[in-house]
Design a protein around this motif. Structure first.
Motif, PDB file in Angstrom:
ATOM      1  N   ASP A   1       1.883  -4.810   7.866  1.00 33.86           N
ATOM      2  CA  ASP A   1       2.741  -4.649   6.677  1.00 33.86           C
ATOM      3  C   ASP A   1       2.658  -3.228   6.121  1.00 33.86           C
ATOM      4  O   ASP A   1       2.973  -3.008   4.943  1.00 33.86           O
TER       5      ASP A   1
ATOM      6  N   GLY B   1       3.326   0.620  -0.891  1.00 32.22           N
ATOM      7  CA  GLY B   1       3.027  -0.144  -2.088  1.00 32.22           C
ATOM      8  C   GLY B   1       1.939  -1.177  -1.893  1.00 32.22           C
ATOM      9  O   GLY B   1       0.787  -0.977  -2.278  1.00 32.22           O
ATOM     10  N   SER B   2       2.292  -2.280  -1.224  1.00 28.26           N
ATOM     11  CA  SER B   2       1.381  -3.434  -1.203  1.00 28.26           C
ATOM     12  C   SER B   2       0.287  -3.336  -0.146  1.00 28.26           C
ATOM     13  O   SER B   2      -0.687  -4.091  -0.212  1.00 28.26           O
TER      14      SER B   2
END
Ligand code: NIG
Ligand code: FE
Length: 425
Positions: free
Chosen positions: A324, A328-329
């Motif tokens: 992923d 950001g995450s």
């Protein structure tokens, strides 16, 4: 140019063999050959077996690697990343360590929208330079195929710009790049309160062009409370399918909305994240053969509970692991880190984690007939690791033991100095 290569004397060859995603118990079956060898001719694997048997068949002219004391795995497939972006959000990461939530930051105009602003302002050349740099470092982790999503444009020009960068880096770099259209990543400010109209704009004015130009094989949506609802996601993905996209969904990442159930009822290729997926949703994914793509790095960085990998595999799901990677995450693409988290925190065995990062990742990109295992007929995409057995991978959590990365029979990355692991003579 596709290469010829012979790897011999490996302490273990982990074949993973299979041409479709492994589900449930099958995920533990990774086919270990002790004292193994692999022959690659013209980019494709032509033989795998015990070293002495294969050695007799190889002529002296073929480039040979002696992998004594080392293991050989299929090249890793990172089937979920957002690697084409501009700007960083380390300050948001720090805010989260102090208690702010991902969705609160997003509601305040940070989060995805902030990267959208930076990506809109970035030139194609600079996006390309930065993405090529990421790919170089992914190679060091043994990644040979990666998926990349758009979704930091949320307008026609920037979405197309991101996808064109993916097409270009795919051509220029040894790592294969599979592209996903994620225009439905957030609602841009000019469509605030008009979510359905934004999705309609994507369907009518952006997606046909993407298909026509062959810029993306997959279509994804951030199906999440406060972003795109289940019904909006269903209508959107159904029309994406009609246009010829394979379907992926960011499902049940932050709120248990029923994204897994939606993915199953649509027969999507994969449902990704699934931190909050319900029992029913998980059973439905298993029954419909939807790949559950789990992203432990994101749960780690968001300080959220991990997806229930053990439960999913016990119910018969095909689980893939991916990084992923995004600003950001989850800003890491370390494969050994993700594997260690999967094994230590999510109840996966190391065998399952290996299948999840190879064959099942390949299946999540519709490539399991081409890559993801070491067997005759597949591309010679492999990674040579400086450990005597695969059990060392989670043990040396997060350390990078990759010695060689091989793409279509060519050595595309070689560690010059040797890893920290002392290879036995
Ligand atoms: O997979 N949740 C949506 N998208 C990404 C994060 C994107 C970002 O924060 O920039 C994810 O977590
Ligand atoms: Fe994502």
């Amino acid at each position: 140019m596709n290469g010829d290569l012979f790897i011999k004397n490996a302490s273990q060859i982990i074949t993973v063999s299979g041409v479709a995603a492994k589900r449930g118990k099958e995920m533990g079956d990774i086919g270990v050959i002790e004292g193994g060898a692999v022959l690659v001719q013209n980019g494709k694997i032509t033989a795998v077996g015990k070293s002495p048997e294969l050695e007799a068949r190889v002529d002296g002219a073929t480039e040979t690697i002696d992998a004594a004391g080392r293991i050989v795995l299929p090249g890793f497939v990172d089937s979920h990343t957002h690697l084409v972006f501009a700007g960083f959000r380390a300050d948001e990461f720090l805010l989260r360590t102090q208690g702010a939530s991902y969705m609160d930051i997003m509601k305040r105009g940070g989060g995805i929208q902030r990267t959208v602003n930076d990506t809109r302002n970035a030139s194609k050349e600079s996006l390309e330079r930065s993405a090529l740099n990421w790919l170089d470092h992914m190679l060091e982790f043994g990644v040979t195929t990666v998926e990349a999503k758009s979704g930091y444009g949320l307008d026609r020009d920037t979405e197309i710009k991101q996808l064109e960068v993916m097409q270009s880096i795919d051509r220029r770099h040894p790592v294969d790049v599979a592209a996903t259209f994620l225009g439905a990543h957030a609602v841009p400010p000019d469509y605030k309160g008009r979510t359905a109209a934004y999705l309609e704009f994507l369907r009518q004015s952006v997606m046909p062009e993407i298909r026509e130009k062959g810029l993306a094989e997959f279509c994804d949506i951030f199906c999440e409370k406060g972003v795109f609802s289940i019904e909006q996601s269903r209508i959107f993905l159904e029309s994406a399918r009609k246009m010829g996209f394979y379907l992926k969904i960011h499902a049940d990442e932050i709120f248990p909305l029923g994204g897994a159930e939606l993915a199953a009822s649509l027969g999507a290729l994969s449902a990704d994240h699934l931190l909050m997926a319900s029992d029913q949703g998980i059973s439905n994914l298993a029954r419909k053969g939807v790949i559950a793509t789990l992203l432990p790095g994101t749960a780690f960085c968001l300080k959220e509970p991990y997806a229930r990998a053990r439960h999913m595999i016990d119910r018969g799901c095909a689980v893939a692991l991916a990084t992923d990677f995004n600003p950001g995450s989850c800003a890491t693409f370390s494969i050994p880190f993700i594997m260690a988290v999967a094994v230590m925190q999510m109840g996966m065995t190391i065998e399952e984690a290996i299948t999840a990062f190879t064959l099942n990742g390949a299946a999540a990109l519709m490539r399991s007939h081409l890559i993801g295992s070491i067997e005759p007929g597949k591309w010679g995409d492999m990674v040579v690791i400086d450990y005597p057995s695969y059990g060392f991978i989670p043990y040396h959590a997060g350390m990078n033991p990759v010695q060689l990365t091989i793409k279509k029979g060519n050595i595309v990355w070689r560690r010059e100095k040797g890893t920290c692991y002392p290879v036995s003579p």
